[in-house]
Design an enzyme around this catalytic site. Structure first.
Site: not given
Length: 534
Positions: A435, A454
């Site tokens: 992201h 992440c």
């Protein structure tokens, strides 16, 4: 760091049979069955391989003298692949070779076959069990059977190099790392005594053209490593010259350090690392590359977690094409390391909600909400029931519901959202994805293990353009508009794109530069112990 696996899988689909026995993904680790059991299940154990090689099992000889010499030579050259000839009893085989025409001929024949089958298996599937979770292998015969390749080479009187080349990973990076390994072995032999450069005096300020004690050894070290041209001599070897500053920056670039051009503590520490350790790092990279199964031709995204770098490239494109490269932020080493696995990117979400994992909600948000009743509002977070409806309640009730697990937390889209303007989704049990981020200043840090697991990407617009390149309606302006503040929008990819979350503390780029990274997750020592134990 370079393109890990860049153009790596360019030479076709060579799936890996060993992964039949690998377990499913589990949070923050790659689970694998015991190596011996895995290889037995995959038909790669010694008994199964010998049975397939010799057929009916009746005593007979497969090796003539010339082929046996080729095999012994190949086993002696195992270090070029980061493997140890002693694992294949090279000394015992060479001793027995002279007696192979006597009573022990059949025994020598099978012993040599056993050693070569093990060597070919290690070249294709690795010496140890992978610490990266791999996708399951489809049922069927082994795509690379060491027994088949060895039998064909012996029966057809082919050079054994052909079987060895077929076994080794068909990855350009693998060959480059082999070259670096030989280079650093030569350096280690040339400079076995590796004295650490002296630290500069606290507060000492380097000025171009001025001398500083200790720079002489720094200069010598950089010349040996190839970062400084030997002819870049100066009257005073301790002088801080422009050439020396450029060489220090080159060294810092190769080692993932801040490129200041000055020999600070981190740079001096990297210069002090023994060359024998660099050799081991390169050997470990070869082993890790042997674990990676080939992926289908086409677009691939690779993240080297240790190097904080992402590369995106098309394996069917011109090999001279530069890959898309960017810095990334990965999981915190102490608390939430990024798991290593191969995922499939399937869709993008522009202006996404951040659905806060329960572990983060309980570990971070609940304590903050307990101290500050306005925390959720300040962070533009909201409570959501299992049916997706937004719930409004006072802080004390929210705390009770969160602890009970009857509501969850999500952060609304916008510039404040920790996911930034786009999320690259690759569904997996660990809820790991790529992201963008609202904290862009963090990409300037040298050490970037700062996330909950992440991967935050530095150039989300460019990555979005890469994954949507085959959809004409999603060109630059459309992507920019979708990333502007606005409604949530999901865009599915026309086909999934493999995402390899890899880990290597040494590699070689396409310009031949050998690159090193800090072992942030302390995986190298574990792998070295496994290599010695198996």
């Amino acid at each position: 760091m370079i393109v890990i696996l860049a153009a790596a899988l360019r030479q076709g689909m060579l799936a890996i049979g060993l992964v039949v026995a690998l377990a499913a993904l589990a949070p923050f680790q790659a689970l694998a069955a015991d190596l011996a059991s895995a290889r037995a299940m995959a038909g790669l154990d010694t008994h199964s391989l010998l049975q397939r090689l010799y057929g009916d099992g009746q005593p007979r000889r497969l090796w003539n003298d010339d082929q046996a010499r080729q095999a012994l030579s190949a086993l002696r050259a195992a270090p070029t692949h980061g493997l140890d000839p002693d694992d294949y009893d090279i000394a015992g085989l060479e001793t027995r070779f002279g007696d192979q025409h006597g009573a022990g001929a059949d025994g020598f024949d099978r012993a040599l076959s056993t050693a070569m089958l093990a060597f070919l298996t290690h070249l294709r599937y690795g010496r140890t069990q992978p610490d990266i979770a791999l996708p399951p292998q489809e049922p069927g015969p082994l795509p690379f059977d060491p027994a088949d390749y060895l039998r064909a080479a012996l029966q057809q009187q082919q050079p054994l190099e052909l079987a060895i080349d077929a076994a080794a990973p068909p990855i350009p990076l693998y060959r480059r790392v082999q070259a670096s390994l030989q280079q650093y072995r030569d350096l280690a032999a040339a400079a076995p005594a590796w004295r650490a450069p002296a630290q500069l005096r606290p507060g000492a300020e380097l000025r171009l053209g001025k001398a500083a004690p200790g720079l002489r050894l720094v200069r010598q070290r950089l010349i040996l490593l190839g970062d400084l041209e030997p002819q870049a001599s100066v009257a005073d070897p301790d002088q801080y010259s422009p050439q020396l500053a450029r060489a220090i920056r080159a060294f810092q670039s190769r080692h993932g350090l801040a490129e200041t051009g000055k020999p600070g503590p981190q740079t001096l520490a990297a210069l002090a690392v023994p060359l024998s350790h660099r050799v081991r790092q390169l050997e470990l990279t070869l082993e890790r590359l042997r674990w990676i199964p080939p992926l289908r031709p086409g677009r691939v995204i690779v993240v080297n977690v240790a190097a904080y770098r992402l590369w995106a490239f098309d394996t069917t494109a011109d090999s001279s094409a530069e890959p898309l490269e960017m810095r990334v932020i990965v999981g915190n080493a102490a608390r939430t390391p990024t798991p290593l696995f191969i995922g499939q990117m399937r869709y993008l979400e522009f202006n996404p909600y951040w659905n806060v994992p329960r572990s983060i909600a309980l570990g971070e948000i609940v304590p903050r909400l307990a101290r500050n009743s306005g925390y959720l509002k300040q962070q533009r977070m909201e409570l959501v029931s299992p049916d997706g409806k937004v719930q409004r309640m006072p802080a004390h009730a929210a705390l009770a519901e969160l602890r009970a697990g009857t509501v969850r937390v999500r952060q609304t889209p916008g510039a404040h959202n920790v996911l930034g303007a786009v999320k690259f989704a690759m569904p997996n049990p660990m809820n790991i994805y790529l992201h963008s981020t609202s904290a862009k200043e963090l990409f300037g840090k040298a050490r970037r293990d700062l996330s909950h697991g992440c991967i935050r990407v530095e150039r989300p617009e460019a990555l979005a353009a890469f994954v949507l390149a085959d959809q004409p309606q999603w060109q630059g302006p459309a992507i920019a508009a979708a990333m502007a503040p606005g409604p949530v929008r999901t865009v599915r990819l026309s086909e999934s794109i493999p995402v390899v979350l890899f880990y290597a503390t040494a590699a070689t780029d396409r310009q031949g530069r050998t690159l090193f990274a800090e072992d942030i997750y302390q995986r190298d020592n574990k792998l070295m112990r496994a290599m010695r134990a198996n």
